[in-house]
Write a protein that holds these residues in place. Structure first.
Motif, PDB file in Angstrom:
ATOM      1  N   ILE A 112     -37.879-112.093 108.597  1.00  0.00           N
ATOM      2  CA  ILE A 112     -38.502-112.799 107.480  1.00  0.00           C
ATOM      3  C   ILE A 112     -37.875-114.188 107.427  1.00  0.00           C
ATOM      4  N   VAL A 113     -38.706-115.169 107.758  1.00  0.00           N
ATOM      5  CA  VAL A 113     -38.199-116.512 107.998  1.00  0.00           C
ATOM      6  C   VAL A 113     -37.560-117.129 106.758  1.00  0.00           C
ATOM      7  N   ASP A 114     -38.140-116.865 105.570  1.00  0.00           N
ATOM      8  CA  ASP A 114     -37.623-117.515 104.366  1.00  0.00           C
ATOM      9  C   ASP A 114     -36.742-116.578 103.528  1.00  0.00           C
ATOM     10  N   LEU A 115     -36.044-115.691 104.203  1.00  0.00           N
ATOM     11  CA  LEU A 115     -35.149-114.777 103.494  1.00  0.00           C
ATOM     12  C   LEU A 115     -33.753-114.864 104.115  1.00  0.00           C
ATOM     13  N   PRO A 116     -32.967-115.861 103.696  1.00  0.00           N
ATOM     14  CA  PRO A 116     -31.615-115.989 104.248  1.00  0.00           C
ATOM     15  C   PRO A 116     -30.746-114.823 103.756  1.00  0.00           C
ATOM     16  N   PRO A 117     -29.580-114.621 104.362  1.00  0.00           N
ATOM     17  CA  PRO A 117     -28.745-113.470 104.008  1.00  0.00           C
ATOM     18  C   PRO A 117     -28.490-113.363 102.507  1.00  0.00           C
ATOM     19  N   GLU A 118     -28.361-114.516 101.838  1.00  0.00           N
ATOM     20  CA  GLU A 118     -28.077-114.515 100.398  1.00  0.00           C
ATOM     21  C   GLU A 118     -29.154-113.784  99.608  1.00  0.00           C
ATOM     22  N   GLU A 119     -30.374-113.740 100.128  1.00  0.00           N
ATOM     23  CA  GLU A 119     -31.489-113.155  99.374  1.00  0.00           C
ATOM     24  C   GLU A 119     -31.980-111.845  99.974  1.00  0.00           C
ATOM     25  N   SER A 120     -31.351-111.378 101.050  1.00  0.00           N
ATOM     26  CA  SER A 120     -31.978-110.293 101.796  1.00  0.00           C
ATOM     27  C   SER A 120     -31.458-108.900 101.456  1.00  0.00           C
ATOM     28  N   SER A 156     -26.738-120.720  82.762  1.00  0.00           N
ATOM     29  CA  SER A 156     -27.840-120.404  83.652  1.00  0.00           C
ATOM     30  C   SER A 156     -28.212-121.649  84.451  1.00  0.00           C
ATOM     31  N   PRO A 157     -28.514-121.557  85.713  1.00  0.00           N
ATOM     32  CA  PRO A 157     -28.551-120.308  86.469  1.00  0.00           C
ATOM     33  C   PRO A 157     -27.146-119.857  86.876  1.00  0.00           C
ATOM     34  N   ASP A 158     -27.054-118.652  87.449  1.00  0.00           N
ATOM     35  CA  ASP A 158     -25.769-118.176  87.963  1.00  0.00           C
ATOM     36  C   ASP A 158     -25.465-118.870  89.296  1.00  0.00           C
ATOM     37  N   THR A 159     -24.377-118.481  89.938  1.00  0.00           N
ATOM     38  CA  THR A 159     -23.956-119.208  91.144  1.00  0.00           C
ATOM     39  C   THR A 159     -24.942-119.053  92.300  1.00  0.00           C
ATOM     40  N   GLU A 160     -25.792-118.039  92.246  1.00  0.00           N
ATOM     41  CA  GLU A 160     -26.814-117.880  93.285  1.00  0.00           C
ATOM     42  C   GLU A 160     -28.127-118.570  92.898  1.00  0.00           C
ATOM     43  N   GLY A 161     -28.093-119.306  91.786  1.00  0.00           N
ATOM     44  CA  GLY A 161     -29.292-120.022  91.368  1.00  0.00           C
ATOM     45  C   GLY A 161     -30.308-119.138  90.675  1.00  0.00           C
ATOM     46  N   ARG A 162     -29.825-118.038  90.064  1.00  0.00           N
ATOM     47  CA  ARG A 162     -30.741-117.096  89.412  1.00  0.00           C
ATOM     48  C   ARG A 162     -30.835-117.335  87.919  1.00  0.00           C
ATOM     49  N   PHE A 163     -32.074-117.396  87.454  1.00  0.00           N
ATOM     50  CA  PHE A 163     -32.362-117.353  86.019  1.00  0.00           C
ATOM     51  C   PHE A 163     -32.917-115.952  85.781  1.00  0.00           C
ATOM     52  N   GLY A 164     -32.055-115.026  85.333  1.00  0.00           N
ATOM     53  CA  GLY A 164     -32.502-113.634  85.305  1.00  0.00           C
ATOM     54  C   GLY A 164     -32.905-113.249  86.713  1.00  0.00           C
ATOM     55  N   GLY A 165     -34.099-112.707  86.872  1.00  0.00           N
ATOM     56  CA  GLY A 165     -34.549-112.313  88.219  1.00  0.00           C
ATOM     57  C   GLY A 165     -35.283-113.418  88.968  1.00  0.00           C
ATOM     58  N   PHE A 166     -35.269-114.631  88.424  1.00  0.00           N
ATOM     59  CA  PHE A 166     -36.063-115.712  89.039  1.00  0.00           C
ATOM     60  C   PHE A 166     -35.163-116.774  89.668  1.00  0.00           C
ATOM     61  N   GLY A 167     -35.741-117.590  90.540  1.00  0.00           N
ATOM     62  CA  GLY A 167     -34.980-118.662  91.188  1.00  0.00           C
ATOM     63  C   GLY A 167     -34.496-118.234  92.560  1.00  0.00           C
ATOM     64  N   GLY A 168     -33.253-118.541  92.873  1.00  0.00           N
ATOM     65  CA  GLY A 168     -32.685-118.184  94.173  1.00  0.00           C
ATOM     66  C   GLY A 168     -32.914-119.258  95.229  1.00  0.00           C
ATOM     67  N   ARG A 169     -32.710-118.847  96.490  1.00  0.00           N
ATOM     68  CA  ARG A 169     -32.867-119.812  97.600  1.00  0.00           C
ATOM     69  C   ARG A 169     -33.605-119.121  98.733  1.00  0.00           C
ATOM     70  N   PHE A 170     -34.919-119.109  98.675  1.00  0.00           N
ATOM     71  CA  PHE A 170     -35.730-118.439  99.700  1.00  0.00           C
ATOM     72  C   PHE A 170     -36.238-119.481 100.696  1.00  0.00           C
ATOM     73  N   ILE A 171     -35.368-119.833 101.633  1.00  0.00           N
ATOM     74  CA  ILE A 171     -35.709-120.903 102.581  1.00  0.00           C
ATOM     75  C   ILE A 171     -35.229-120.510 103.971  1.00  0.00           C
ATOM     76  N   HIS A 184     -41.912-121.573  98.227  1.00  0.00           N
ATOM     77  CA  HIS A 184     -41.191-122.844  98.127  1.00  0.00           C
ATOM     78  C   HIS A 184     -39.764-122.672  97.632  1.00  0.00           C
ATOM     79  N   GLY A 185     -39.114-121.654  98.150  1.00  0.00           N
ATOM     80  CA  GLY A 185     -37.684-121.531  97.894  1.00  0.00           C
ATOM     81  C   GLY A 185     -37.275-120.747  96.675  1.00  0.00           C
ATOM     82  N   ASN A 186     -38.220-120.367  95.835  1.00  0.00           N
ATOM     83  CA  ASN A 186     -37.805-119.615  94.640  1.00  0.00           C
ATOM     84  C   ASN A 186     -38.719-118.448  94.311  1.00  0.00           C
ATOM     85  N   ARG A 187     -38.109-117.472  93.573  1.00  0.00           N
ATOM     86  CA  ARG A 187     -38.892-116.366  93.051  1.00  0.00           C
ATOM     87  C   ARG A 187     -39.328-116.755  91.658  1.00  0.00           C
ATOM     88  N   THR A 188     -40.631-116.715  91.440  1.00  0.00           N
ATOM     89  CA  THR A 188     -41.171-117.166  90.164  1.00  0.00           C
ATOM     90  C   THR A 188     -42.591-116.634  90.008  1.00  0.00           C
TER      91      THR A 188
END
Lengths: 265, 402
Positions: free
Chosen positions: A130-138, B9-24, B288-292
């Motif tokens: 999954i290309v857009d799922l780095p270890p931090e999110e996987s 907010s957000p936490d250190t992983e960029g989470r606002f509750g279950g949203f946000g993050g770094r999906f890249i 685009h990098g986030n859960r929302t």
């Protein structure tokens, strides 16, 4: 036997003293029937491992060739269920060739990580990229896949360095996919010396095989990259040939690429 | 601001509750981690803050005024309506608050090339403006359809020295421009800084854009207290990705009695499938990098958004809004193209302020709220952009030939 199927394929190539050739194609491009024809022919054309692309509307890491293939696939309404059915068809005929699904997080997330992992296992899928799922999110997906003996294959990029390299490589399974260029799929020609150095660095941290892809588009490059890695992945070139000339011509190309990757040119 | 518990907010992983993050893709991960470190450092550095404050004052024209919209208040015969006048900023919208901060950060990080995506062109113009001010190369990705419907802004960007890349992939609108900007960033990792225009994208963007836009709410909160002697009963703002709304809301999050109301674009109606209301009509997903919340089909493919306003024409929303929605701290309503057009004309005639079509959506709901609240009520609405850019589109919709 999923993860062990990947191990066995790499071991077989290592025993034959050559790299593994990994062929990528897009499911449902230009339609399910024609993509099934290509998929079914890949092992006999010389693919040691098959990567089946799951179409997504917004593939941010793909160059135009694979973007357009995904669009063509979605235009004929290819669904995730269809991709899994293709995988199952493949597994019924080819019991040894590892099958990896490759795509983006949202369609998998939408189905649910666990449900997807169960259905993929049932369809004989061995690994997932999954290309857009780095270890931090996987983590959630990794757990679901582990429960089903499916490898979550991680990508290492030229920008992955130092402590992060070690971090990304901890807990990997199947093989490691090295992205040979900073860019999108099919964009540039990788620099062999740089790739060789990167593969060496990766191997300091993991005993898993390293496959290299993203910029390999012709037999000559496939051979050069195969010389310094355990596997070489070709995607855009096969997808492009399929689009222009159809399945049998794409399989001809796969034959040439596989021979090159296997050192037979 | 340190007494605001929402600073956690957000936490250190960029989470606002279950949203946000770094999906890249992994290629970008080291870059956004570096960016996160650089931003945390910059935002508490007195030199950086002083530089920002100086430019916000002299170049952007802050603080922007608050204005009692007396005739609109009389017209609705209900609550007292105040506008926060962010449309008076240099370049005509709130966008420059964010661009200025990000471009200053880019310079601090030694980046020499600025890229941005734009829909209506306001963020592109603001980015090109700041890039020109600092002599940086600027490349703007814009959907080919948007280039067609926003010609004046395209020309403005060119005058400012930016290179415009038309995006034909996908549907040729804002989400595709963002895809293409991400692809460019993956390709030019060393020298490029991606200035994202809304409070979305991978962490730290949603937080960084909120931090930079919250100047709106900080000023407005102090101004309204000074003028009215109390906090407003409701803060109202339009939502595309949601940067002006989060900028207004953030300093009020702790004021439990202040209702926070975001207005999404309902396009041709929520039942029509031609809208841009991700919270009202979408479900959680990853883009685009986030859960929302996203507009998507039953197989997780992203759906096309529609709005008369190109600035709201996006199938997602910033992750902090998804969180505020789910915990019920903010309310999210919507307004259709037609309602926005009516509000656009009403405001122009009664107040002599031509609003952008984006805040015209907020204004469309302000009328209902004013009536509902009655004479004792106090509403603060962010007038986040001016309507000069929309004159041609509005004429077209009204059947007027220019």
């Amino acid at each position: 036997m999923s993860i062990s199927r990947i191990e066995a394929a790499f071991a077989k190539c290592a025993n034959a003293d050559h790299s593994a050739f990994v062929a990528y194609m897009m499911a449902g491009d230009p339609d399910l029937a024609q993509s099934r024809e290509l998929l079914m022919g890949l092992p006999d054309a010389g693919a040691d491992i098959v990567e089946l692309g799951m179409p997504f509307s917004d593939p941010v890491a793909e160059g135009p060739t694979i973007q357009q293939a995904a669009q063509r696939s979605l235009l004929v309404r290819t669904k995730m269920q269809d991709v899994l059915a293709l995988a199952a068809d493949f597994r019924e005929v080819h019991s040894d060739t590892p099958l990896i699904l490759m795509g983006y997080a949202n369609p998998v997330h939408h189905m649910g990580w666990s449900k997807f992992a169960r259905l993929a296992a049932k369809s004989g899928v061995d690994g997932l990229i999954i290309v857009d799922l780095p270890p931090e999110e996987s983590q959630p997906l990794a757990m679901a896949l582990a429960d089903n003996d499916i490898a979550l294959i991680r990508l290492i990029a030229p920008t992955t360095k130092g402590a992060r390299l070690q971090q990304v490589l901890s807990g990997v399974s199947g093989f490691v996919y090295y992205v040979s260029i900073t860019g999108v799929t099919g964009a540039a020609i990788p620099d062999q010396q740089q790739v060789a150095r990167a593969v060496k660095d990766i191997k300091l941290h993991t005993g898993l095989p390293v496959a290299v892809g993203f910029g390999v588009r012709d037999p000559q490059t496939a051979k050069t990259i195969a010389d310094c890695a355990d596997g070489v992945v070709v995607g855009s070139a096969i997808v492009s040939q399929m689009h222009k000339k159809g399945a049998s011509s794409a399989l001809e190309l796969v034959k040439k690429l596989a021979e090159a990757a296997h050192g037979n040119i | 601001m340190t007494d605001n518990p929402w600073n956690n907010s957000p936490d250190t992983e960029g989470r606002f509750g279950g949203f946000g993050g770094r999906f890249i893709p992994e290629t970008l991960m080291p870059l956004v981690l570096e960016l996160e470190g650089a931003w945390q450092e910059a935002k508490t550095d007195p030199d950086f803050i002083a530089q920002m404050d100086g430019l916000l004052k002299d170049y952007v024209g802050r603080p922007s005024a608050v204005y009692h919209a007396m005739r609109l208040s009389e017209h609705f015969d209900g609550a007292k309506i105040w506008f926060k006048r962010d449309e008076l900023n240099h370049t005509g919208a709130h966008k420059i608050n964010n661009c200025l901060g990000q471009v200053l950060l880019a310079r601090r990080m030694g980046k020499t090339r600025i890229i941005a995506e734009t829909g209506a062109g306001q963020h592109g113009v603001a980015t090109a403006t700041v890039a020109a001010r600092f002599g940086l190369e600027c490349v703007v990705f814009m959907g080919s359809k948007d280039i067609e419907r926003q010609k004046p802004n395209v020309f403005r960007m060119k005058l400012l020295g930016a290179k415009i890349i038309p995006v034909t992939s996908g549907t040729g609108t804002l989400k595709d421009a963002m895809n293409e900007a991400l692809r460019d960033w993956v390709t030019h990792v060393d020298e490029t800084f991606y200035v994202i225009g809304t409070a979305a994208g991978p962490h730290p963007y949603p937080q960084m854009v909120r931090d930079l836009q919250s100047v709106i709410g900080r000023e407005a909160r102090a101004q309204i207290v000074e003028r009215e002697g109390r906090l407003p009963d409701a803060c109202v703002a339009c939502i595309g990705g949601g940067s002006n709304a989060i900028g207004l809301f953030y300093p009020f999050l702790n004021d439990k009695n202040v209702r926070l109301i975001g207005v999404e674009a309902a396009g041709r109606g929520l039942q029509s499938n031609e809208h841009a209301a991700s919270l009202t009509g979408g479900e959680p997903g990853i883009l685009h990098g986030n859960r929302t919340y996203l507009l998507q089909d039953d197989d997780g493919q992203i759906a096309d958004a529609h709005s008369i306003s190109a600035g709201l024409d996006y199938p997602g929303i910033g992750p902090e809004h998804s969180y505020l929605h789910d915990i019920g701290r903010a309310e999210y309503l919507s307004a259709t193209d037609e309602e926005a057009l009516d509000a656009f004309q009403l405001c122009t005639r009664l107040e002599g302020i031509i609003p952008a079509l984006e805040p015209a959506h907020a204004l469309a709901r302000v009328g209902d709220l004013a009536k509902e609240m009655g004479k004792d009520g106090l509403i603060l609405m962010n007038m986040c952009g001016r309507g000069d850019k929309d004159v041609f589109a509005v004429a077209d919709h009204l059947g007027v030939e220019l």
